[in-house]
Design an enzyme around this catalytic site. Structure first.
Site, mmCIF file in Angstrom:
data_model
loop_
_atom_site.group_PDB
_atom_site.id
_atom_site.type_symbol
_atom_site.label_atom_id
_atom_site.label_comp_id
_atom_site.label_asym_id
_atom_site.label_seq_id
_atom_site.Cartn_x
_atom_site.Cartn_y
_atom_site.Cartn_z
ATOM 1 N N SER A 141 0.844 -1.197 -0.261
ATOM 2 C CA SER A 141 -0.053 0.096 0.037
ATOM 3 C C SER A 141 0.864 1.179 0.089
ATOM 4 O O SER A 141 1.943 1.057 0.089
ATOM 5 C CB SER A 141 -0.919 -0.017 1.070
ATOM 6 O OG SER A 141 -1.196 1.174 1.672
ATOM 7 N N TYR A 149 -3.490 -0.909 9.893
ATOM 8 C CA TYR A 149 -3.162 -1.073 8.404
ATOM 9 C C TYR A 149 -1.902 -0.710 7.743
ATOM 10 O O TYR A 149 -1.190 -1.553 7.364
ATOM 11 C CB TYR A 149 -4.372 -0.600 7.743
ATOM 12 C CG TYR A 149 -4.656 -0.512 6.162
ATOM 13 C CD1 TYR A 149 -3.803 0.110 5.428
ATOM 14 C CD2 TYR A 149 -5.291 -1.640 5.629
ATOM 15 C CE1 TYR A 149 -3.675 -0.257 4.071
ATOM 16 C CE2 TYR A 149 -5.367 -1.911 4.301
ATOM 17 C CZ TYR A 149 -4.532 -1.135 3.410
ATOM 18 O OH TYR A 149 -4.866 -1.421 2.024
HETATM 19 C C1 GCO Z 1 -7.081 4.630 3.805
HETATM 20 C C2 GCO Z 1 -7.304 3.990 2.715
HETATM 21 C C3 GCO Z 1 -5.964 3.311 2.315
HETATM 22 C C4 GCO Z 1 -6.002 2.901 0.871
HETATM 23 C C5 GCO Z 1 -4.743 2.125 0.255
HETATM 24 C C6 GCO Z 1 -3.521 3.354 0.039
HETATM 25 O O1 GCO Z 1 -8.172 4.617 4.679
HETATM 26 O O2 GCO Z 1 -6.037 5.646 3.915
HETATM 27 O O3 GCO Z 1 -7.784 2.714 2.795
HETATM 28 O O4 GCO Z 1 -5.450 2.558 3.170
HETATM 29 O O5 GCO Z 1 -6.917 2.074 0.683
HETATM 30 O O6 GCO Z 1 -4.074 1.308 1.148
HETATM 31 O O7 GCO Z 1 -2.467 2.725 -0.626
#
Ligand code: GCO
Length: 255
Positions: free
Chosen positions: A146, A159
Protein backbone atom coordinates in the site's frame (compact mmCIF):
# COMPACT_ATOMS: atom_id res chain seq x y z
CA UNK A 1 1.19 -13.69 -30.79
CA UNK A 2 1.85 -13.14 -27.05
CA UNK A 3 5.28 -12.09 -25.84
CA UNK A 4 6.86 -15.12 -24.07
CA UNK A 5 8.29 -12.74 -21.47
CA UNK A 6 4.76 -12.01 -20.29
CA UNK A 7 3.10 -15.35 -21.09
CA UNK A 8 1.69 -17.25 -18.09
CA UNK A 9 0.38 -20.22 -20.08
CA UNK A 10 0.74 -23.42 -18.08
CA UNK A 11 1.14 -21.58 -14.77
CA UNK A 12 -1.28 -21.72 -11.82
CA UNK A 13 -1.89 -18.59 -9.73
CA UNK A 14 -3.45 -18.53 -6.26
CA UNK A 15 -4.82 -15.05 -5.49
CA UNK A 16 -6.13 -14.58 -1.96
CA UNK A 17 -9.17 -12.36 -1.60
CA UNK A 18 -9.87 -12.63 -5.34
CA UNK A 19 -13.66 -12.86 -5.47
CA UNK A 20 -13.86 -9.05 -5.68
CA UNK A 21 -11.92 -5.79 -5.66
CA UNK A 22 -8.20 -5.58 -6.40
CA UNK A 23 -7.73 -9.34 -6.06
CA UNK A 24 -10.48 -10.04 -8.58
CA UNK A 25 -8.97 -7.60 -11.08
CA UNK A 26 -5.48 -9.05 -10.70
CA UNK A 27 -6.78 -12.63 -10.98
CA UNK A 28 -8.59 -11.70 -14.19
CA UNK A 29 -5.43 -10.12 -15.58
CA UNK A 30 -3.33 -13.17 -14.76
CA UNK A 31 -5.97 -15.38 -16.41
CA UNK A 32 -5.91 -13.21 -19.55
CA UNK A 33 -2.12 -13.74 -19.61
CA UNK A 34 -2.71 -17.49 -19.69
CA UNK A 35 -2.61 -18.58 -16.06
CA UNK A 36 -5.10 -20.89 -14.40
CA UNK A 37 -6.41 -18.91 -11.42
CA UNK A 38 -7.36 -20.31 -8.03
CA UNK A 39 -9.97 -17.96 -6.61
CA UNK A 40 -10.01 -17.52 -2.85
CA UNK A 41 -12.31 -15.60 -0.54
CA UNK A 42 -14.32 -15.79 2.67
CA UNK A 43 -17.74 -15.98 0.96
CA UNK A 44 -18.15 -19.36 -0.84
CA UNK A 45 -21.06 -18.08 -2.95
CA UNK A 46 -19.10 -15.04 -4.12
CA UNK A 47 -16.06 -17.24 -4.86
CA UNK A 48 -18.20 -19.69 -6.86
CA UNK A 49 -19.72 -16.78 -8.81
CA UNK A 50 -16.27 -15.42 -9.66
CA UNK A 51 -15.09 -18.86 -10.84
CA UNK A 52 -18.19 -19.20 -13.01
CA UNK A 53 -17.63 -15.78 -14.54
CA UNK A 54 -13.94 -16.52 -15.22
CA UNK A 55 -14.88 -19.81 -16.91
CA UNK A 56 -17.64 -18.12 -18.92
CA UNK A 57 -14.96 -15.72 -20.18
CA UNK A 58 -12.91 -18.71 -21.37
CA UNK A 59 -10.40 -18.71 -18.55
CA UNK A 60 -9.22 -21.69 -16.42
CA UNK A 61 -10.38 -21.14 -12.85
CA UNK A 62 -11.08 -23.10 -9.69
CA UNK A 63 -12.18 -22.21 -6.16
CA UNK A 64 -9.82 -22.68 -3.21
CA UNK A 65 -11.82 -21.69 -0.18
CA UNK A 66 -9.95 -21.04 3.04
CA UNK A 67 -9.84 -18.33 5.68
CA UNK A 68 -6.43 -16.70 5.35
CA UNK A 69 -6.27 -16.15 9.14
CA UNK A 70 -6.66 -19.87 9.88
CA UNK A 71 -3.30 -21.64 9.73
CA UNK A 72 -5.09 -25.00 9.83
CA UNK A 73 -7.26 -24.07 6.83
CA UNK A 74 -4.23 -22.77 4.90
CA UNK A 75 -2.20 -25.92 5.57
CA UNK A 76 -5.07 -28.23 4.61
CA UNK A 77 -5.79 -26.21 1.47
CA UNK A 78 -2.19 -26.69 0.30
CA UNK A 79 -2.34 -30.39 1.22
CA UNK A 80 -5.51 -30.70 -0.88
CA UNK A 81 -3.76 -28.97 -3.78
CA UNK A 82 -0.83 -31.41 -3.38
CA UNK A 83 -3.24 -34.35 -3.47
CA UNK A 84 -4.86 -32.94 -6.61
CA UNK A 85 -1.44 -32.51 -8.25
CA UNK A 86 -1.93 -28.75 -8.42
CA UNK A 87 1.27 -26.74 -8.07
CA UNK A 88 0.94 -23.08 -7.12
CA UNK A 89 3.48 -21.33 -9.38
CA UNK A 90 2.30 -17.80 -8.58
CA UNK A 91 1.01 -16.62 -5.19
CA UNK A 92 -0.63 -13.21 -4.80
CA UNK A 93 -1.08 -12.37 -1.11
CA UNK A 94 -3.86 -9.84 -1.62
CA UNK A 95 -6.41 -10.55 1.13
CA UNK A 96 -6.67 -7.65 3.55
CA UNK A 97 -8.99 -5.58 5.69
CA UNK A 98 -9.05 -1.97 6.79
CA UNK A 99 -10.09 -0.65 10.22
CA UNK A 100 -10.10 3.09 10.75
CA UNK A 101 -9.91 4.41 14.34
CA UNK A 102 -7.56 6.72 16.29
CA UNK A 103 -5.03 4.65 18.26
CA UNK A 104 -6.16 6.00 21.64
CA UNK A 105 -9.59 4.49 20.95
CA UNK A 106 -8.31 1.31 19.27
CA UNK A 107 -8.96 -2.03 20.97
CA UNK A 108 -5.99 -4.39 20.91
CA UNK A 109 -8.24 -7.11 19.47
CA UNK A 110 -8.96 -4.91 16.44
CA UNK A 111 -5.24 -4.13 16.04
CA UNK A 112 -4.47 -7.87 16.13
CA UNK A 113 -7.26 -8.77 13.69
CA UNK A 114 -5.87 -6.40 11.06
CA UNK A 115 -2.30 -7.63 11.52
CA UNK A 116 -3.43 -11.28 11.44
CA UNK A 117 -5.39 -10.77 8.20
CA UNK A 118 -3.04 -8.44 6.35
CA UNK A 119 0.45 -9.55 7.45
CA UNK A 120 0.61 -12.85 9.32
CA UNK A 121 -1.54 -14.52 6.66
CA UNK A 122 0.99 -13.49 4.00
CA UNK A 123 3.75 -15.12 6.04
CA UNK A 124 1.79 -18.37 6.64
CA UNK A 125 0.53 -18.72 3.06
CA UNK A 126 3.92 -17.62 1.73
CA UNK A 127 5.66 -20.25 3.84
CA UNK A 128 3.33 -23.03 2.66
CA UNK A 129 3.72 -21.98 -0.98
CA UNK A 130 7.50 -21.54 -0.70
CA UNK A 131 8.04 -25.03 0.73
CA UNK A 132 6.65 -26.38 -2.53
CA UNK A 133 8.20 -23.74 -4.81
CA UNK A 134 11.66 -24.44 -3.35
CA UNK A 135 11.20 -28.15 -4.09
CA UNK A 136 10.41 -27.26 -7.72
CA UNK A 137 13.03 -24.53 -8.00
CA UNK A 138 10.45 -22.04 -9.25
CA UNK A 139 7.93 -19.58 -7.85
CA UNK A 140 6.58 -16.05 -8.00
CA UNK A 141 5.27 -14.41 -4.83
CA UNK A 142 3.50 -11.04 -5.08
CA UNK A 143 2.55 -9.42 -1.79
CA UNK A 144 0.08 -6.54 -1.91
CA UNK A 145 1.28 -3.54 0.07
CA UNK A 146 0.00 0.00 0.00
CA UNK A 147 1.04 3.65 0.03
CA UNK A 148 1.10 2.95 3.75
CA UNK A 149 4.01 0.59 3.16
CA UNK A 150 5.96 3.85 2.97
CA UNK A 151 3.97 6.62 4.67
CA UNK A 152 1.54 6.74 7.59
CA UNK A 153 -1.90 8.28 7.66
CA UNK A 154 -3.70 9.08 10.91
CA UNK A 155 -6.44 6.67 12.09
CA UNK A 156 -5.23 3.63 10.13
CA UNK A 157 -2.30 2.50 12.32
CA UNK A 158 -2.82 -1.29 12.23
CA UNK A 159 -3.29 -1.23 8.45
CA UNK A 160 -0.21 0.97 8.05
CA UNK A 161 1.91 -1.29 10.27
CA UNK A 162 0.67 -4.38 8.44
CA UNK A 163 1.50 -2.89 5.05
CA UNK A 164 4.88 -1.64 6.24
CA UNK A 165 5.45 -5.19 7.40
CA UNK A 166 4.43 -6.52 3.99
CA UNK A 167 7.23 -4.47 2.39
CA UNK A 168 9.90 -5.89 4.71
CA UNK A 169 8.39 -9.41 4.69
CA UNK A 170 8.78 -9.28 0.90
CA UNK A 171 12.45 -8.39 1.35
CA UNK A 172 12.85 -11.19 3.91
CA UNK A 173 11.31 -13.66 1.46
CA UNK A 174 13.79 -12.48 -1.19
CA UNK A 175 16.67 -12.87 1.27
CA UNK A 176 15.78 -16.47 2.05
CA UNK A 177 14.19 -17.78 -1.14
CA UNK A 178 15.78 -15.99 -4.14
CA UNK A 179 18.55 -18.59 -4.39
CA UNK A 180 15.86 -21.27 -4.74
CA UNK A 181 14.37 -19.76 -7.88
CA UNK A 182 11.64 -17.76 -6.16
CA UNK A 183 11.09 -14.08 -6.96
CA UNK A 184 9.23 -12.35 -4.12
CA UNK A 185 8.08 -8.80 -4.82
CA UNK A 186 5.25 -6.46 -3.84
CA UNK A 187 2.78 -4.07 -5.40
CA UNK A 188 1.82 -0.90 -3.54
CA UNK A 189 -1.57 0.30 -4.81
CA UNK A 190 -2.42 3.95 -4.40
CA UNK A 191 -5.90 5.20 -3.60
CA UNK A 192 -7.97 2.80 -5.70
CA UNK A 193 -11.72 2.67 -6.33
CA UNK A 194 -12.73 -0.31 -4.18
CA UNK A 195 -15.48 -1.27 -1.72
CA UNK A 196 -12.93 -0.80 1.09
CA UNK A 197 -12.45 2.83 0.04
CA UNK A 198 -16.05 3.67 -0.83
CA UNK A 199 -16.57 5.65 2.40
CA UNK A 200 -13.52 7.76 1.49
CA UNK A 201 -14.64 8.23 -2.11
CA UNK A 202 -18.05 9.38 -0.87
CA UNK A 203 -16.43 11.91 1.48
CA UNK A 204 -16.06 15.13 -0.55
CA UNK A 205 -13.14 16.40 1.53
CA UNK A 206 -11.19 13.14 1.33
CA UNK A 207 -12.00 12.77 -2.37
CA UNK A 208 -10.68 16.29 -2.98
CA UNK A 209 -7.55 15.54 -0.94
CA UNK A 210 -6.76 12.38 -2.93
CA UNK A 211 -7.27 14.19 -6.24
CA UNK A 212 -5.16 17.14 -5.07
CA UNK A 213 -2.36 15.03 -3.54
CA UNK A 214 -2.09 12.67 -6.52
CA UNK A 215 -0.17 13.97 -9.57
CA UNK A 216 -2.58 12.01 -11.81
CA UNK A 217 -5.44 13.97 -10.12
CA UNK A 218 -7.68 10.91 -9.82
CA UNK A 219 -8.32 7.65 -7.95
CA UNK A 220 -6.87 4.49 -9.46
CA UNK A 221 -8.90 1.70 -11.07
CA UNK A 222 -8.36 -1.90 -9.89
CA UNK A 223 -7.53 -3.01 -13.43
CA UNK A 224 -4.60 -0.59 -13.40
CA UNK A 225 -2.74 -3.05 -11.15
CA UNK A 226 -2.83 -5.80 -13.79
CA UNK A 227 0.31 -4.68 -15.63
CA UNK A 228 2.46 -4.80 -12.49
CA UNK A 229 0.90 -8.11 -11.46
CA UNK A 230 1.53 -9.78 -14.82
CA UNK A 231 5.07 -8.38 -14.90
CA UNK A 232 5.90 -9.73 -11.43
CA UNK A 233 4.21 -13.08 -12.22
CA UNK A 234 6.05 -13.59 -15.51
CA UNK A 235 9.54 -14.46 -16.82
CA UNK A 236 10.00 -10.74 -17.45
CA UNK A 237 10.76 -10.31 -13.73
CA UNK A 238 13.07 -13.32 -13.24
CA UNK A 239 15.88 -11.05 -11.99
CA UNK A 240 13.65 -8.77 -9.89
CA UNK A 241 13.54 -9.59 -6.16
CA UNK A 242 12.46 -7.91 -2.96
CA UNK A 243 11.07 -4.85 -4.71
CA UNK A 244 7.81 -2.96 -4.33
CA UNK A 245 6.18 -1.33 -7.33
CA UNK A 246 3.91 1.56 -6.36
CA UNK A 247 0.94 1.94 -8.69
CA UNK A 248 -0.25 5.20 -7.18
CA UNK A 249 -0.64 7.89 -9.84
CA UNK A 250 2.63 9.39 -8.59
CA UNK A 251 1.48 10.14 -5.05
CA UNK A 252 4.63 8.83 -3.33
CA UNK A 253 6.89 10.59 -5.83
CA UNK A 254 5.92 14.12 -4.82
CA UNK A 255 5.39 16.33 -1.74
C1 GCO B 1 -7.09 4.72 3.90
C2 GCO B 1 -7.17 3.83 2.68
C3 GCO B 1 -5.77 3.45 2.22
C4 GCO B 1 -5.86 2.85 0.83
C5 GCO B 1 -4.59 2.28 0.31
C6 GCO B 1 -3.61 3.33 -0.04
O1 GCO B 1 -7.92 4.57 4.79
O2 GCO B 1 -6.18 5.58 3.89
O3 GCO B 1 -7.95 2.68 2.93
O4 GCO B 1 -5.23 2.57 3.16
O5 GCO B 1 -6.78 1.84 0.81
O6 GCO B 1 -4.04 1.35 1.18
O7 GCO B 1 -2.47 2.72 -0.61
Amino acid sequence: MSNPLFDLTGRTALVTGSSRGLGRAMAEGLAKAGAKVLVNGTDPARVAMAVEEFRAAGHQADAVAFNVTSEAEVVSAFEALDAAGTAVDILVNNAGIQFRKPMVELETADWQRVLDTNLTSAFVIGREAAKRMIARGYGKIINIGSLTSALARATVAPYTVSKGGIKLLTQAMAAEWAASGIQANAIGPGYMITDMNQALIDNPEFDAWVKGRTPAKRWGKPEELIGAAVFLASPASDYVNGQIIYVDGGMLAVL
